[in-house]
Motif scaffolding. Sequence first.
Motif, PDB file in Angstrom:
ATOM      1  N   VAL A  13       0.835  -1.196   0.000  1.00 48.89           N
ATOM      2  CA  VAL A  13       0.000   0.000   0.000  1.00 48.89           C
ATOM      3  C   VAL A  13       0.873   1.251   0.000  1.00 48.89           C
ATOM      4  O   VAL A  13       1.577   1.501   0.974  1.00 48.89           O
ATOM      5  CB  VAL A  13      -0.943   0.010   1.234  1.00 48.89           C
ATOM      6  N   GLY A  16      -0.813   7.006   1.891  1.00 50.40           N
ATOM      7  CA  GLY A  16      -2.032   7.720   1.586  1.00 50.40           C
ATOM      8  C   GLY A  16      -3.110   6.893   0.909  1.00 50.40           C
ATOM      9  O   GLY A  16      -4.176   7.405   0.594  1.00 50.40           O
ATOM     10  N   ARG A  17      -2.845   5.637   0.671  1.00 51.17           N
ATOM     11  CA  ARG A  17      -3.837   4.772   0.027  1.00 51.17           C
ATOM     12  C   ARG A  17      -4.232   3.651   0.974  1.00 51.17           C
ATOM     13  O   ARG A  17      -3.540   3.336   1.918  1.00 51.17           O
ATOM     14  CB  ARG A  17      -3.263   4.170  -1.252  1.00 51.17           C
ATOM     15  N   GLY A  18      -5.339   2.998   0.664  1.00 55.39           N
ATOM     16  CA  GLY A  18      -5.832   1.907   1.487  1.00 55.39           C
ATOM     17  C   GLY A  18      -5.792   0.594   0.738  1.00 55.39           C
ATOM     18  O   GLY A  18      -5.166   0.477  -0.318  1.00 55.39           O
ATOM     19  N   PHE A  19      -6.453  -0.384   1.289  1.00 59.56           N
ATOM     20  CA  PHE A  19      -6.557  -1.696   0.654  1.00 59.56           C
ATOM     21  C   PHE A  19      -7.977  -2.207   0.869  1.00 59.56           C
ATOM     22  O   PHE A  19      -8.733  -1.667   1.665  1.00 59.56           O
ATOM     23  CB  PHE A  19      -5.523  -2.678   1.214  1.00 59.56           C
ATOM     24  N   ASP A  38      -4.614  -4.378  -3.269  1.00 62.20           N
ATOM     25  CA  ASP A  38      -3.842  -3.181  -2.953  1.00 62.20           C
ATOM     26  C   ASP A  38      -3.393  -2.514  -4.247  1.00 62.20           C
ATOM     27  O   ASP A  38      -3.464  -3.104  -5.318  1.00 62.20           O
ATOM     28  CB  ASP A  38      -2.667  -3.487  -2.023  1.00 62.20           C
ATOM     29  N   SER A  39      -2.953  -1.284  -4.158  1.00 68.07           N
ATOM     30  CA  SER A  39      -2.578  -0.524  -5.349  1.00 68.07           C
ATOM     31  C   SER A  39      -1.070  -0.416  -5.530  1.00 68.07           C
ATOM     32  O   SER A  39      -0.600   0.388  -6.330  1.00 68.07           O
ATOM     33  CB  SER A  39      -3.203   0.870  -5.296  1.00 68.07           C
TER      34      SER A  39
END
Length: 90
Positions: A13, A16-19, A38-39
């Motif tokens: 991850v 600042g991003r989530g999953f 995830d990104s």
Amino acid sequence: MSELVTNALVHGVPPGRGFLLRLVPYGEDRGVRIEVHDSGDGVPVLPRQDVQQPCEGGRGLLLVSELADKWGVGARCPGKIVWCECEGGG
């Protein structure tokens, strides 16, 4: 499940991003498919089993591969889906 989520948080991850965690029932025997989306870039791989160096981490996917009936990695835009399937007991 905690191993897949921990791997996503630690390795997959971006800041600042989530999953996304999905638990999906499948099959007639009450199995479950666990998916962690995830990104992040990269593809998780099993560590080499012949390495005998003591360390705190690096064994999560080994545990998943031993305990789950199947596991793998799928594409997602952006990122990936790491999943495992556990068959039901009856």
